[in-house]
Motif scaffolding. Structure first.
Motif, PDB file in Angstrom:
ATOM      1  N   ILE A 109      -1.368   1.885  -8.015  1.00  0.00           N
ATOM      2  CA  ILE A 109      -2.041   0.886  -7.522  1.00  0.00           C
ATOM      3  C   ILE A 109      -2.683   1.053  -6.326  1.00  0.00           C
ATOM      4  CG2 ILE A 109       0.113  -0.684  -8.252  1.00  0.00           C
ATOM      5  CD1 ILE A 109       0.939  -0.811  -5.249  1.00  0.00           C
ATOM      6  N   ALA A 110      -3.991   0.232  -6.058  1.00  0.00           N
ATOM      7  CA  ALA A 110      -5.127   0.401  -5.413  1.00  0.00           C
ATOM      8  C   ALA A 110      -5.099  -0.663  -4.401  1.00  0.00           C
ATOM      9  CB  ALA A 110      -6.487   0.956  -5.863  1.00  0.00           C
ATOM     10  N   ILE A 111      -4.812  -0.474  -3.250  1.00  0.00           N
ATOM     11  CA  ILE A 111      -5.052  -1.753  -2.280  1.00  0.00           C
ATOM     12  C   ILE A 111      -5.926  -1.381  -1.208  1.00  0.00           C
ATOM     13  CG2 ILE A 111      -3.760  -3.004  -0.603  1.00  0.00           C
ATOM     14  CD1 ILE A 111      -1.172  -2.608  -2.369  1.00  0.00           C
ATOM     15  N   THR A 112      -7.013  -2.112  -0.789  1.00  0.00           N
ATOM     16  CA  THR A 112      -7.941  -1.885   0.248  1.00  0.00           C
ATOM     17  C   THR A 112      -7.794  -3.178   0.977  1.00  0.00           C
ATOM     18  OG1 THR A 112      -9.273  -0.877  -1.448  1.00  0.00           O
ATOM     19  CG2 THR A 112     -10.276  -0.929   0.703  1.00  0.00           C
ATOM     20  N   SER A 113      -7.730  -2.913   2.383  1.00  0.00           N
ATOM     21  CA  SER A 113      -7.676  -4.147   2.985  1.00  0.00           C
ATOM     22  C   SER A 113      -9.108  -3.917   4.097  1.00  0.00           C
ATOM     23  CB  SER A 113      -6.514  -4.460   3.865  1.00  0.00           C
ATOM     24  OG  SER A 113      -5.757  -3.291   4.146  1.00  0.00           O
ATOM     25  N   GLY A 114      -9.918  -4.454   3.783  1.00  0.00           N
ATOM     26  CA  GLY A 114     -11.312  -4.159   4.380  1.00  0.00           C
ATOM     27  C   GLY A 114     -11.491  -4.589   5.918  1.00  0.00           C
ATOM     28  N   SER A 115     -10.630  -5.270   6.210  1.00  0.00           N
ATOM     29  CA  SER A 115     -10.857  -5.754   7.721  1.00  0.00           C
ATOM     30  C   SER A 115      -9.476  -5.855   8.337  1.00  0.00           C
ATOM     31  CB  SER A 115     -11.305  -7.347   7.876  1.00  0.00           C
ATOM     32  OG  SER A 115     -11.229  -7.904   8.809  1.00  0.00           O
ATOM     33  N   ALA A 160       0.773  -1.247   0.043  1.00  0.00           N
ATOM     34  CA  ALA A 160       0.024  -0.095  -0.093  1.00  0.00           C
ATOM     35  C   ALA A 160       0.739   1.069   0.056  1.00  0.00           C
ATOM     36  CB  ALA A 160      -1.092   0.068   1.145  1.00  0.00           C
ATOM     37  N   GLY A 161       0.547   2.081  -1.006  1.00  0.00           N
ATOM     38  CA  GLY A 161       1.387   3.489  -0.856  1.00  0.00           C
ATOM     39  C   GLY A 161       2.365   3.557  -1.650  1.00  0.00           C
ATOM     40  N   GLY A 207      -4.758 -12.406   8.407  1.00  0.00           N
ATOM     41  CA  GLY A 207      -5.178 -13.456   7.522  1.00  0.00           C
ATOM     42  C   GLY A 207      -5.922 -12.964   6.296  1.00  0.00           C
ATOM     43  N   ALA A 208      -6.644 -11.876   6.745  1.00  0.00           N
ATOM     44  CA  ALA A 208      -7.766 -11.324   5.785  1.00  0.00           C
ATOM     45  C   ALA A 208      -7.135 -10.967   4.523  1.00  0.00           C
ATOM     46  CB  ALA A 208      -8.690 -10.272   6.316  1.00  0.00           C
ATOM     47  N   GLY A 209      -7.647 -11.016   3.399  1.00  0.00           N
ATOM     48  CA  GLY A 209      -7.145 -10.797   2.234  1.00  0.00           C
ATOM     49  C   GLY A 209      -7.316  -9.194   1.995  1.00  0.00           C
ATOM     50  N   ALA A 210      -6.655  -8.832   0.945  1.00  0.00           N
ATOM     51  CA  ALA A 210      -6.961  -7.557   0.465  1.00  0.00           C
ATOM     52  C   ALA A 210      -7.370  -7.164  -1.040  1.00  0.00           C
ATOM     53  CB  ALA A 210      -5.573  -6.468   0.755  1.00  0.00           C
ATOM     54  N   TYR A 211      -8.263  -6.131  -1.527  1.00  0.00           N
ATOM     55  CA  TYR A 211      -8.435  -5.984  -2.869  1.00  0.00           C
ATOM     56  C   TYR A 211      -7.283  -5.221  -3.388  1.00  0.00           C
ATOM     57  CZ  TYR A 211     -10.761  -5.346  -6.902  1.00  0.00           C
ATOM     58  OH  TYR A 211     -10.972  -5.373  -8.335  1.00  0.00           O
ATOM     59  N   PHE A 212      -6.891  -5.754  -4.512  1.00  0.00           N
ATOM     60  CA  PHE A 212      -5.564  -5.212  -5.149  1.00  0.00           C
ATOM     61  C   PHE A 212      -5.957  -4.881  -6.514  1.00  0.00           C
ATOM     62  CE2 PHE A 212      -0.819  -5.926  -5.603  1.00  0.00           C
ATOM     63  CZ  PHE A 212      -0.489  -4.762  -6.202  1.00  0.00           C
ATOM     64  N   SER A 213      -5.560  -3.732  -7.135  1.00  0.00           N
ATOM     65  CA  SER A 213      -5.892  -3.753  -8.483  1.00  0.00           C
ATOM     66  C   SER A 213      -4.840  -2.732  -8.942  1.00  0.00           C
ATOM     67  CB  SER A 213      -7.288  -3.103  -8.916  1.00  0.00           C
ATOM     68  OG  SER A 213      -7.570  -1.687  -8.378  1.00  0.00           O
ATOM     69  N   ILE A 214      -4.567  -2.813 -10.158  1.00  0.00           N
ATOM     70  CA  ILE A 214      -3.422  -2.135 -10.923  1.00  0.00           C
ATOM     71  C   ILE A 214      -4.191  -1.265 -12.021  1.00  0.00           C
ATOM     72  CG2 ILE A 214      -1.250  -2.099 -11.994  1.00  0.00           C
ATOM     73  CD1 ILE A 214      -0.458  -4.195 -10.540  1.00  0.00           C
ATOM     74  N   ARG A 215      -4.075  -0.095 -12.075  1.00  0.00           N
ATOM     75  CA  ARG A 215      -4.553   0.956 -12.933  1.00  0.00           C
ATOM     76  C   ARG A 215      -6.234   0.894 -13.180  1.00  0.00           C
ATOM     77  NH1 ARG A 215       0.049   1.304 -17.746  1.00  0.00           N
ATOM     78  NH2 ARG A 215       1.527   2.733 -16.456  1.00  0.00           N
ATOM     79  N   GLY A 216      -6.808   0.657 -12.163  1.00  0.00           N
ATOM     80  CA  GLY A 216      -8.291   0.598 -12.067  1.00  0.00           C
ATOM     81  C   GLY A 216      -8.713  -0.911 -12.491  1.00  0.00           C
ATOM     82  N   ASN A 217     -10.114  -0.830 -12.506  1.00  0.00           N
ATOM     83  CA  ASN A 217     -10.632  -2.286 -12.879  1.00  0.00           C
ATOM     84  C   ASN A 217     -11.090  -2.388 -14.211  1.00  0.00           C
ATOM     85  OD1 ASN A 217     -10.803  -3.324  -9.895  1.00  0.00           O
ATOM     86  ND2 ASN A 217     -12.117  -1.376  -9.635  1.00  0.00           N
ATOM     87  N   SER A 218     -10.990  -3.647 -14.785  1.00  0.00           N
ATOM     88  CA  SER A 218     -11.241  -3.644 -16.035  1.00  0.00           C
ATOM     89  C   SER A 218     -12.203  -4.777 -16.348  1.00  0.00           C
ATOM     90  CB  SER A 218     -10.145  -3.503 -16.952  1.00  0.00           C
ATOM     91  OG  SER A 218      -9.626  -4.520 -16.888  1.00  0.00           O
ATOM     92  N   SER A 219     -12.293  -5.900 -15.468  1.00  0.00           N
ATOM     93  CA  SER A 219     -13.008  -7.224 -15.703  1.00  0.00           C
ATOM     94  C   SER A 219     -14.277  -6.907 -15.370  1.00  0.00           C
ATOM     95  CB  SER A 219     -12.304  -7.835 -15.001  1.00  0.00           C
ATOM     96  OG  SER A 219     -12.977  -9.177 -15.038  1.00  0.00           O
ATOM     97  N   PHE A 220     -15.445  -7.266 -16.042  1.00  0.00           N
ATOM     98  CA  PHE A 220     -16.766  -7.269 -15.673  1.00  0.00           C
ATOM     99  C   PHE A 220     -16.995  -8.456 -14.808  1.00  0.00           C
ATOM    100  CE2 PHE A 220     -18.016  -5.041 -19.760  1.00  0.00           C
ATOM    101  CZ  PHE A 220     -17.415  -3.920 -19.596  1.00  0.00           C
ATOM    102  N   SER A 221     -16.116  -9.415 -14.457  1.00  0.00           N
ATOM    103  CA  SER A 221     -16.342 -10.302 -13.694  1.00  0.00           C
ATOM    104  C   SER A 221     -16.183 -10.208 -12.135  1.00  0.00           C
ATOM    105  CB  SER A 221     -15.483 -11.543 -13.908  1.00  0.00           C
ATOM    106  OG  SER A 221     -14.230 -11.158 -13.531  1.00  0.00           O
TER     107      SER A 221
END
Lengths: 1083, 497
Positions: A168-174, A162-163, A178-192
């Motif tokens: 890059i965008a990293i969000t650790s929600g909890s 992070a940072g 052991g909780a995972g983090a959401y990680f995306s590079i240059r925005g989201n592009s997948s419809f899934s």
């Protein structure tokens, strides 16, 4: 050849020739004449270690050499006389030295190079682990060295990033271990919804999946296999952002790649040990809830206890019959009636979470040995044991990592590199989200004391009064929990063969395999047995996953093309990938003997599982690099993949990339003196992607029938599953397969500028990109009258445009004091251009309402829910002379819910930023990182319950008057009705379906970490038999600034891979503030 | 130059290595976890349960029985707090719609196609019956719906057919099904234990088919443009082949336990929120109906007063029943309000799908139309008797109750009387809401906080259709918002939609 192509061809040839002529040396060499030799060694000034790959030149001649692994160089045929020898290496300030060369003699010129702050490594690991000169890269990468990594107080890898890089965008929600983090590079592009990048460790793509059952809205998510990766043995992390950077990886890295290199031994270095130890205290970050109002209703006090366990209400309370209210609508702490004080004594007000969330200290110890075996090679081995405690006492992550790396030079032409890691992790945790402990805690009124868990007779204290009352937290954490233990191996075996001078054959075989066992254990609730209700259940699941990857490459070293100044190099390669997973799950319900979780001890048992899933991929690729006089670099890549998930007759797809980097400070005859280095880069790349597993055919699935009320989460009615009454059955899947799927495609253009200025004291890097993704394969929702609720299709078109800026430098530098600083800033704008014909929006996450959707014409991620009726919006009334969008207010003074759900704003942040600083003074170093997400919205689903309960901080202004700003819906005249904010007011404004009131600003600024470290003088260390050591103290998440009233906007449901859950907030475990002390020592 | 040549030589080697046995290596996309085909006998149990458990007794049945105030929702919580006030969101409407079409609808449609050969005659008959029944349920809930274009995945935006044309299709399929179910073919094989409803007894399937024909005909009696007497006569004609006694009832048994519970178990599991309605308790009490104590449980406490140590409970007199006023925002405490009786809500309770009792009320209404109230009296009394017998009411109590009911010829509104008794007999089913929409009986009050001026007349357009088939939805002519719920169906006297 047409005349036109001929003339173009001639033009190109002439240009190339002209360039070649320009670069042809004016001073011809005189082989065999009066010449001598220059030799020397190039060392890093601070560490005195040899620098490999430095460029040594004699300006005014074409004479040049590169330094060897020992930092040595030799330049022959130097004309006798006086010369300037110049050494350049990225990351270091250039240096020059005068030498005098005698004919037939040898002159020596040794160099010690001074490092430039924040310079990236001269050599960067790129796709497939190929080390390339940073200078020659025509796309954005970020390298993070071990010295940066070791300062980050995060035991798991993704959070640690992070940072650290722009874009890059990293969000650790909890805050759960052991909780995972959401990680995306240059925005989201997948419809899934999944934009997770590819993780590669020592050439092996590793799995970051979550294997255990996940129900983000209900029970929360299980941990992510991200938790297995230790930061301790990481030498360097490279983040490849754009399509040009990842083109050689192909489809797997369509969302970017994170390349991790583990530690290796250094040549010539005797065996040394590093011992690191860290002690960490975590404390929850609370807030967002009132703590000075008592339980009760209409201002009357209740103690909130169960009616059979000492429940009591003030006379007159509407709760007289049931004092166990979870409403916090009683009196204020300052106005408790005397009769209450007489009956109850002094009352303790508290956020129940503050009593419950207390972590034992966490410990992290590691030991590593590194050494060399002389000419035979190097080795390193080490281990780490992490015992991370959650603020929920039932949660922890204990992990043992053992790894070894052996680098053997078997002969002059054969090198073997072996890397092997074994991970054993155990991660017990409680449910999160709606059925989680955080939800229970938040619902408890502030005068409830959770410290008493049991009544004197041993029954748990009840937290609610229904027929199935909720037992105390003490009972819950002992009797209802999840565990996950994983046994994992990953490693690679690499052989490097020198086929001929400058020609290498390299084979890297990698394996990542693990067995993970998940268990969910819910004990019998004895007080239900008295009512004849069965209880107690278990789910036990065993998952295995094996990824095998092999890359065979043939690499040609740079060779100059016949004195043209053009140096060519290239590689050809092939890739084989196999991914296999399987699982088996046993479910039991109605436990027979309490406390005993053997599946045989349950009245009902079912077994289900995934026999196996198999995906295979073959790839062939090539890369050609052309370097013109070390200032122009042109790279072409191409890759063809054959994937098992595509139709057999159409499973092949090719995607090329082209990129150009021009070091204009070298190319141009003149540039400003303050500009040391400037590079312009351009690239265009296409990346293909295959289909999800088994999407080509329509299948039958195990029969089931949903309950009476299946879609209403909290009333999940009884569902039927087969076998039913001893009969097994199948029914067609509701998802239609598609045998005509073709690969997905995205095309990315990138342009960038990199500069270093003022003697390397400042650097600026800017990247602009435009990524178009089309033919995306996703489950397109369909009219269910077709017989199917979704159909796998190639559809959809979306675009991401963005800019990334990174500015760094060392503004202050004295002998014993320096200040380094860096700002990363990025902005990504996405737009969904189209979905599928007839389809205007698709669901990403959430409930029936509200939810997060992907909508045509909108940025990725739109909050969709009921809002307020507004002047001239949609079908709402429209008054002339009243500004469109003005609230329409009913005669009763309340705003009015819209008739239909609407777009309530995008979750896409306006920009992301981070600011790092490091101050060094003598042996002390103080570093800090600010991390920012600006703009974007989130939906705080908690408020709808907690406002009604009177717990939300939004009710803090209770018992005041307000008048809503707007116009009367019937007259168009300004609203003048005053409303009194009492227990009835808030639910009507924030309640249930008023999603517009649940929208909060997702932006924040956080002081992520501050570290103060002290390098202990060697003379003290040597008394302890140590060679060196550093002591440090670190604070993490020390401070946060945000406008969201309900607390940390980073706290949400994102633990894994769904982009939408990132901005959906509902009772996740709080983030923590941590304090650490540690030592890093060397002996 | 030598390295270039070296590279060039290596190219074919690498390529050859890559291509060899490529295709067999990649041939792993055959999903081992889900079969590509399944025979109709394996598919039958899932088809039956998806219809009987979820379609016929699912969420929409729960809504209908709530709106006709057979039970009431006793909490302020999300979702049902709105549903009780007739408020549905487009997304709420999606789950049932999607389920009916993609599960029982598609499963029955494809089974009818796949069972086209002679040995599968009975399977084809059952599939046709379920397809007709599913389409009837869909159109009874929404009115116009895709029918001729339905179940054809290649038609991505299926057009809507009017309720009248869907009913024509329903009748045609029920007729075909009857012919198939009564086939005497020697090669036709009967289902066995895979028939969870009738265990392969084809005569019972045939009776069920006739029962459905009768009921569907009567449902159209008041439809705009329909011949009332003609439809009633058709219903009476069909009844001759239908159920002869309670023994013919379609009853589904549930063993109970996880994944095998009666759908009404929701009422037991969430007994503090799904409780008896004051309306129905008042009705049963005023009629001195002996079923009161079977449909509902008596309360435990009259009231609870005081708190803490001074808390006093006042046990209720035996057999005291108190309902919750539907839509009221005063929520009686647990134990002071009646709950749904265990006969219906136990996890292993038998679920009645179609009953002789319901059939007798159908007959009573048809006879009332054709021949008048006197002719309707006997089937009306038979309907009450059949239901009471089924619920285990003693014969003496049945006789006593029947004695209190005046002859239909003597009451001012015999239709109201028939439908009111039918309402009790069809407890927790979707039929009372259908009957209310057709006849307006029983006269159920509107809840105080209703968001529309009537008890819903239909379910609003589902969100899944609005986002994937919007053009066709618009062409159907029904308002897509909450106001769509006020528009009467064609068979309820609305226009031809």
């Amino acid at each position: 050849m047409t005349r036109w192509t001929r003339s173009v061809f001639a033009g190109v040839a002439t240009t190339v020739l002209a360039l070649a002529v320009r670069a042809t040396p004016m001073m011809a060499q005189q082989p065999g004449g009066a010449t001598g030799t220059v030799v020397g060694q190039v060392l890093a000034g601070n560490t005195k270690s040899a620098l490999q790959g430095a460029q040594v030149t004699i300006p005014g001649t074409t004479l040049r050499a590169g330094t060897s692994a020992e930092g040595r160089y030799i330049i022959r045929n130097v004309p006798a006389g006086s010369h300037t020898v110049r050494v350049q290496m990225l990351g270091f300030a250039p240096k020059e030295q005068e030498v005098s060369v005698a004919a037939g003699g040898t002159a020596t010129a040794n160099f010690e190079m001074a490092d430039i702050p924040y310079a990236v490594a001269p050599v960067v690991v790129t796709a497939l682990g190929i080390a390339r000169e940073e200078k020659s890269l025509a796309y954005a990468t970020t390298s993070i060295s071990s010295s940066t990594i070791e300062k980050v107080p995060e035991p798991t890898m993704i959070q640690a990033l992070a940072g650290q890089s722009a874009g890059i965008a990293i969000t650790s929600g909890s805050g759960r271990p052991g909780a995972g983090a959401y990680f995306s590079i240059r925005g989201n592009s997948s419809f899934s919804g999944n934009s997770q990048p590819l993780f590669v460790i020592d050439g092996v793509p590793v799995s970051t999946n979550s294997d255990s059952p996940s129900n983000a809205l209900g029970t929360g998510s299980a941990g992510s296999r991200q938790m297995d990766f230790s930061m301790e043995n990481v030498d360097e992390i490279t983040i490849l952002k754009g399509a040009a950077a990842t083109a050689l990886y192909g489809s797997r890295a369509a969302n970017g790649a994170v390349i991790i290199k583990t530690k290796t031994g250094k040549a010539g270095q005797p065996l040394r040990f590093n011992y690191n130890s860290e002690l960490r205290y975590d404390r929850p970050i609370l807030g967002g809830y009132v703590t000075n109002w008592a339980a009760g209703n209409n201002g009357y006090f209740c103690n909130g206890k169960n009616v059979n366990q000492g429940g009591w209400c003030e006379p007159g309370s509407p709760n007289a019959t049931n004092p166990q209210t979870q409403n916090t609508w009683g009196p204020n702490i300052d106005s408790i009636p005397q009769i209450v004080l007489d009956s109850m004594g002094p009352i303790r007000f508290r956020d129940a979470r503050a009593d419950f969330y207390k972590a034992e200290p966490s410990l992290d110890n590691s030991l590593r040995g590194t050494g060399s075996m002389g000419d035979l090679g190097t080795y390193t081995f080490g281990g780490e044991y992490l015992n991370q405690r959650g603020v929920n006492p039932a949660e922890k992550l204990s992990r043992l990592n053992l790894n070894a790396n052996l680098n053997l030079k078997l002969s002059k032409w054969l090198t073997s590199i072996t890397s092997l890691t074994k991970v054993q992790s155990s991660n017990p945790y409680s449910d999160d989200s709606y059925s989680g402990i955080d939800h229970t805690l938040i619902n408890l009124p502030p005068n409830w004391d959770i410290r008493q868990g049991y009544m004197p007779d041993g029954t748990p204290v009840f937290l609610s009064s229904s027929t199935n009352p909720q037992p105390s937290l003490q009972w819950q954490i002992a009797n209802e929990y999840n565990t996950e233990t994983t046994n994992r191996w990953y490693g690679s075996q690499q052989f490097q063969v020198l086929l001929a001078p400058g020609l290498h054959l390299n084979n890297n075989a990698g394996l990542d395999t693990y067995v993970s066992e998940f268990g969910r254990f819910v004990n019998q609730r004895p007080w239900l047995a008295a009512q004849g209700i069965t209880s107690g259940s278990t789910q036990q699941r065993k998952s295995t996953r094996t990824n095998i990857n092999d890359d065979l490459t043939l690499t040609a070293d740079p060779r100059e093309l016949m004195n043209t100044g053009i140096t060519l190099s290239g590689l050809l390669g092939g890739n084989v990938l196999s991914q296999q997973a399987a699982s088996i799950t046993g479910n039991g319900s109605s436990i027979v003997l309490p406390d005993y979780y053997n599946l045989g001890n349950f009245a009902t048992q079912t077994v289900s599982g995934t026999l196996t899933t198999n995906k295979r991929l073959l790839g062939a690729y090539g890369q050609l690099e052309a370097d013109y006089h070390d200032w122009a670099f042109f790279t072409l890549t191409g890759r063809n993949d054959w994937s098992s998930t595509l139709p057999t007759n159409a499973n092949s797809y090719f995607y090329p990339s082209a990129s150009l980097a021009i070091v204009f400070t070298d190319a141009l005859p003149w540039h400003p003196r303050w500009l040391d280095f400037g590079k312009l880069r351009l690239s265009k790349a296409k990346v293909g992607n295959d289909a999800p597993l088994y999407a080509l055919t329509t299948r039958y699935v195990n029969g089931s029938a949903t309950g009476a009320d299946n879609d209403q989460q909290q009333f999940g009615g009884p569902s039927i599953s087969f076998p039913f009454r001893g009969v097994t059955s199948y029914i067609a899947s509701t998802s239609l397969g598609n045998p005509t799927l073709k690969p997905e495609t995205s095309v990315e253009d990138e342009i960038g500028l990199e500069t270093r200025m003022f003697g390397g004291r400042a650097s600026l890097e800017v990247s602009l990109y435009r990524k178009s993704s089309y033919d995306q394969i996703f489950s397109v929702p369909s009219s269910s009258a077709t017989g199917f609720t979704s159909i796998s299709r190639n559809a959809g078109d979306m675009r991401n445009n963005g800019i990334e800026v990174s500015l760094g430098g060392r503004p202050i530098e004295f002998k014993s004091f320096s200040w380094d600083t860096r700002v990363n800033w990025s902005k990504n704008r996405s737009q969904v251009l189209s979905l599928a014909p007839g389809v205007t929006s698709i669901f990403l996450s959430g409930y029936s309402w509200p939810q997060i959707r992907i909508m045509q014409g909108q940025p990725y991620g739109v909050i969709w829910g009921y809002g307020w009726k507004k002047n001239c919006v949609a079908a709402d009334p429209c008054y002339q002379g009243v500004a469109p969008g003005t609230l329409l207010i009913g005669d009763n003074g309340y705003p009015i819910k819209s008739d239909d759900q609407r777009n309530l704003g995008t979750v896409e942040p306006a920009w992301l930023g981070s600011w790092t600083n490091e101050f060094r003074a003598g042996r002390f170093s103080l570093s800090g990182l600010f991390d920012t997400r600006h703009g974007g919205k989130l939906i705080n689903f908690e408020t709808q319950y907690e406002v009604s309960n009177g717990r939300s901080i939004l009710t803090e202004d209770r018992y005041t008057w307000t008048t809503w700003d707007g116009v009367n819906i019937n007259t168009g005249k300004p609203n003048t009705v005053r409303l009194f904010k009492d227990q009835n007011y808030y639910p009507l404004i924030y309640g249930t379906d008023r999603a517009e009131m649940q929208i909060e600003n997702a932006g924040y600024v956080k002081l992520r970490e501050v570290t103060l470290s002290y390098r202990v003088p060697e003379r003290y260390m040597s008394r302890l038999g140590l060679q060196g050591g550093t002591l440090y103290v670190t604070g993490r998440n020390l401070r946060g600034w945000y406008s969201s009233p309900s607390g940390d906007p980073e706290q949400d449901l994102s633990q894994g891979t769904n982009a939408g859950q990132q901005f959906f907030r509902q009772y996740s475990e709080p983030q923590t503030r941590a304090f650490l002390v540690g030592i890093r020592s060397l002996f | 130059m030598r390295f270039m040549i070296g590279m060039a030589r290596a190219v074919p080697v690498l390529l050859a290595a890559g291509v060899v046995s490529c295709q067999s290596f990649l041939d792993v996309n055959n999903n081992p976890n889900a079969p590509e085909t399944a025979t109709v006998d394996i598919r039958l149990p899932a088809l039956e349960m998806s219809f009987l458990h979820s379609t016929y007794n699912g969420q929409t049945a729960l809504w209908g029985s709530e709106w006709t105030q057979q039970w009431a929702f006793n909490a302020t919580r999300r979702s049902y707090a709105q549903v009780q006030n007739y408020e549905l969101f487009d997304t709420d409407a999606s789950s049932s719609w999607d389920y009916f079409y993609s599960r029982p609808g598609y499963a029955s449609y494809t089974m009818a196609n796949d069972a086209s050969d002679a040995p599968n005659t009975y399977y084809r008959g059952i599939a046709k019956l379920f397809n007709a029944w599913t389409m009837q349920i869909i159109t009874d809930l929404w009115g116009p719906a895709p029918y001729t274009d339905a179940f054809k995945p290649e038609i991505r935006e299926p057009k809507y057919d009017s309720q009248q044309s869907i009913y024509n299709g329903v009748f045609a399929n029920l007729d075909t099904a009857y012919t198939l179910l009564t086939s005497t073919s020697s090669v036709a094989r009967k289902p066995t234990t895979n028939d969870l409803l009738f265990a392969g007894d084809m005569t019972r399937w045939a009776k069920l088919d006739k029962y459905l024909q009768a009921r569907a005909n009567l449902r159209l009696a008041y439809a705009k443009g329909e011949d009332k007497v003609g439809r009633a006569n058709k219903a009476l004609a069909a009844l001759t082949g239908a159920f002869a006694s309670n023994a013919d009832d379609a009853d589904l048994t549930y063993p109970g336990g996880s994944g095998a519970r009666n759908p009404n178990y929701t009422f037991q599991d969430l007994r503090t929120v799904f409780v008896a309605s004051q309306y129905m308790i008042d009705m049963l009490q005023s009629r001195k109906d002996p079923r009161l104590g079977i449909l509902f449980t008596p309360i435990v406490y009259d009231s609870i007063k005081g708190t803490g140590t001074s808390r006093k409970t006042f046990p209720a007199k035996p057999n005291t029943f108190v309902g919750h006023l539907a839509g009221s925002d005063v929520y009686p405490a647990d134990s002071t309000v009646s709950l749904i009786g265990p006969y219906f809500s136990n996890e292993n309770a038998t679920l009645n799908i179609a009953s002789f009792s319901d059939q007798k009320f159908t007959e009573a209404e048809a006879r009332l139309i054709v021949s008048g109230a006197a002719a309707a009296d006997q089937p009306y009394r038979d309907g009450i008797t059949a239901n009471m017998t089924k619920l285990g009411v003693p014969q003496s109590a049945i006789t006593a109750y029947l004695a209190t009911r005046p002859p239909l010829a003597a009451v001012a509104n015999p239709l109201q009387e028939i439908i009111t008794e039918k309402y009790v007999a069809n407890f927790l089913k979707t039929e009372p809401w259908n009957d209310w929409r057709r006849t307006g009986y029983p006269v159920v009050p509107i809840v105080p906080a209703a968001v529309i001026p009537t008890i819903p007349q239909r379910i609003r357009a589902p969100n899944s259709e609005l986002s994937s088939n919007a053009t066709q939805v618009a062409a159907s002519g029904i308002p897509t918002g909450e106001d769509g719920m006020t528009v009467k169906l064609w068979w309820a006297g609305g226009d031809n939609k």
